[in-house]
Design a protein around this motif. Structure first.
Motif, PDB file in Angstrom:
ATOM      1  N   ILE A  56     111.975  79.172  79.095  1.00  0.00           N
ATOM      2  CA  ILE A  56     112.725  77.939  78.945  1.00  0.00           C
ATOM      3  C   ILE A  56     113.522  77.576  80.193  1.00  0.00           C
ATOM      4  N   ARG A  94     119.296  78.738  67.565  1.00  0.00           N
ATOM      5  CA  ARG A  94     118.058  79.510  67.516  1.00  0.00           C
ATOM      6  C   ARG A  94     118.161  80.618  68.552  1.00  0.00           C
ATOM      7  N   HIS A 149     123.642  70.632  77.921  1.00  0.00           N
ATOM      8  CA  HIS A 149     122.385  71.345  77.753  1.00  0.00           C
ATOM      9  C   HIS A 149     122.410  72.013  76.394  1.00  0.00           C
ATOM     10  N   THR A 150     121.228  72.407  75.940  1.00  0.00           N
ATOM     11  CA  THR A 150     121.211  73.005  74.611  1.00  0.00           C
ATOM     12  C   THR A 150     121.343  74.523  74.669  1.00  0.00           C
ATOM     13  N   TYR A 151     121.273  75.108  75.860  1.00  0.00           N
ATOM     14  CA  TYR A 151     121.316  76.564  75.908  1.00  0.00           C
ATOM     15  C   TYR A 151     122.734  77.091  75.885  1.00  0.00           C
ATOM     16  N   ARG A 152     122.902  78.211  75.183  1.00  0.00           N
ATOM     17  CA  ARG A 152     124.212  78.848  75.075  1.00  0.00           C
ATOM     18  C   ARG A 152     124.051  80.316  75.411  1.00  0.00           C
ATOM     19  N   TYR A 189     120.930  81.573  73.236  1.00  0.00           N
ATOM     20  CA  TYR A 189     120.640  80.748  72.069  1.00  0.00           C
ATOM     21  C   TYR A 189     120.310  79.333  72.499  1.00  0.00           C
ATOM     22  N   GLU A 190     119.673  78.641  71.596  1.00  0.00           N
ATOM     23  CA  GLU A 190     119.459  77.221  71.824  1.00  0.00           C
ATOM     24  C   GLU A 190     120.060  76.473  70.642  1.00  0.00           C
ATOM     25  N   GLN A 201     120.145  73.768  68.068  1.00  0.00           N
ATOM     26  CA  GLN A 201     119.217  72.795  67.503  1.00  0.00           C
ATOM     27  C   GLN A 201     119.894  72.067  66.356  1.00  0.00           C
ATOM     28  N   PRO A 205     113.676  84.190  77.380  1.00  0.00           N
ATOM     29  CA  PRO A 205     114.438  83.164  78.087  1.00  0.00           C
ATOM     30  C   PRO A 205     113.750  82.618  79.328  1.00  0.00           C
ATOM     31  N   VAL A 222     116.857  82.900  71.384  1.00  0.00           N
ATOM     32  CA  VAL A 222     115.797  82.733  72.379  1.00  0.00           C
ATOM     33  C   VAL A 222     115.344  84.123  72.816  1.00  0.00           C
ATOM     34  N   GLY A 259     119.160  74.700  83.448  1.00  0.00           N
ATOM     35  CA  GLY A 259     119.454  75.256  82.128  1.00  0.00           C
ATOM     36  C   GLY A 259     120.940  75.350  81.855  1.00  0.00           C
TER      37      GLY A 259
END
Ligand code: TYD
Ligand code: MG
Length: 452
Positions: A279, A271, A242-245, A263-264, A266, A276, A273, A357
């Motif tokens: 998303i 990025r 997943h892109t979320y951190r 964060y996301e 990219q 939240p 967030v 997520g």
């Protein structure tokens, strides 16, 4: 030539032994004791010709002056929040996380965005590799110095020259000091190099962001004492698919550990967030069975999280239970409560649970959404997307109150939810007009409210 001096260290807890043992007697782990060379020199200071320091003096607490200048505000709001308002001067911040999660990216991003003199030391990447990464991140701080070095004595030489306001070290496991002979990454090297860095940080009031690898159990690799030595321990986590951190503080001498940064990842770096909830709820047009949305709190921030469950008839004798982002033991407990108190026969069913997520949730208020998602999947009946849930479930099947419920209701209202299910025992101090509040006290009532 002097005889080489060695000692035995437990690689798990850092205990020291005079001879090899099969089991560490302090942490009870097997096969963790390793021999390390520790030829010590006389001087162990970060400065070779260190003048004797003046002895410290006790001050009355009222006479100690604090100034705002003691914290450096990074341009990264999520990081500032997790740290409790910025980087404290002279502090040591340890940032841990799995390989590839984005520790180097986050640190470089902070180094490039902050309007200060920074020294970024890497033992893992060359200067040109770091430059390439920096170009992707776009931020540009002309006062950011990059150094590829692993020997602490050489790092200190550069520190004296650059005189940075912030130091980043990537990573502690690659460093080694001349004063002992063990190899980089070993318990004694990590302890010695950290001690040298702490001494430097405290004497010069320069904050250091230290990156640490983690071992297969998810702890920062190195002696346990490492976490005691530093001021702040941050954990960078997330699912690699997943892109979320998520950035959490496990320990913070200067702030709360309840805060969370999201964060996301990219193609141009991480990025921040700000909102939240948007998303974490998958955007879809129709309701699907097996999903329920929970109004949780992470730190001070309300967070709407989608829970997905799949209940199906077990093919093999023993039903499977699996949970991603949620405690499996707690899932089993909730299933037992459903079976015993509400008469749902889930014993012969496979149950899979997923928090969307790729994030992990500890807030007990998610229980009600978990049970609702399971019931919805079992009934194959969708819960309307305008419903959300926030309550804990007890062993007797009672719906328990949770903390700061009004904050959660407000967030749900703001995001357009029309109904929220909470415990009857949660006291509300004011009425809410934009959202219907359903008060329930027992798990059986939930079923009637949703599917009857
Ligand atoms: P990295 O910071 O090197 O991880 P760590 O230091 O924790 O090991 O992050 C590596 C991953 O991040 C890599 O798999 C690619 C991804 N990434 C992006 O998606 N976008 C970017 O702009 C950067 C720099 C990395
Ligand atoms: Mg890295």
């Amino acid at each position: 030539m002097a005889k080489t001096k060695t000692t035995f260290f437990c690689q798990n807890c850092g205990s020291q032994y005079a001879k090899w043992l099969g089991q560490c007697s302090s942490c009870n782990e097997w096969n963790t004791i390793v021999e390390e060379v520790i030829q010590k020199e006389e001087k162990r200071s970060w400065k070779q010709n260190n003048a004797p320091k003046k002895a410290a003096k006790a001050l009355k607490i009222d006479n100690i002056v604090l100034n705002e200048e003691d914290r450096i505000h990074t341009q990264n709001n999520e990081l500032n929040r997790v740290l409790g308002g910025g980087i404290v001067r002279g502090s040591l911040i340890l940032l841990g996380g799995e390989p590839g999660i984005g520790k180097s990216t986050l640190s470089l991003q902070v180094a490039l965005a902050i309007e200060k003199n920074v020294l970024y030391v890497s033992g893992e990447e060359s200067q040109s590799q770091i430059k390439m990464r920096a170009e992707r991140l776009k931020n540009n701080n002309s006062n950011c110095h990059i150094l590829t070095e692993t020997k602490t004595q050489n790092i200190f030489k550069n520190l004296e020259e650059v005189q940075p306001d912030l130091v980043v070290i990537d990573s502690i496991q690659t460093l080694h000091t001349d004063s002992i002979e063990a190899s980089p990454g070993s318990i004694s090297q990590i302890r010695e190099t950290t001690a040298e860095l702490i001494k430097f940080a405290k004497e010069t009031s320069t904050p250091i962001l230290l990156i640490g690898h983690i071992n297969k159990e998810g702890h920062i690799a190195g002696p346990k004492i490492l976490e005691h030595m530093v001021d702040v321990v941050l954990q960078f986590e997330g699912d690699r698919n997943h892109t979320y951190r998520i950035l959490r503080a496990q320990k913070n001498r200067f702030g709360s550990t309840a805060e969370l940064g999201i964060y996301e990842m990219q193609s141009t770096g991480l990025r921040e967030v700000d909102n939240p909830s948007e998303i974490l709820i998958s955007q879809k047009d129709e309701s699907l069975s097996g999903t329920a949305i929970s109004a949780t709190l992470e730190g001070m921030r309300p967070l709407m999280i989608e829970v997905q469950a799949l209940v199906s008839t077990a093919v093999y004798g023993t039903p499977q239970r699996s949970a991603t982002g949620y405690d499996l033991k707690r899932l089993n407990m909730l299933l037992a409560v459903l079976e015993k108190r509400a008469g749902f026969r889930l014993g012969a069913k496979d149950v899979f649970l997923n928090i969307t997520g790729g994030i992990k949730v500890d807030d007990p208020a998610i229980d009600l959404a978990v049970v609702s998602a399971i019931l919805s999947s079992n009934e194959d009946d969708a819960i309307p997307q305008i419903f959300c849930f926030a309550a804990e479930i007890g062993l007797a099947g009672e719906i328990r109150p949770i903390n700061r419920v009004e904050q959660r209701i407000l967030e749900a209202e703001k995001l357009g939810f029309e109904k929220i299910f909470i415990s009857k025992y949660n006291k509300l101090s004011k009425p809410f007009n934009g959202i219907e509040i359903v008060l329930i006290s027992r798990i059986e009532e939930l079923y009637d409210n949703l599917f009857a």
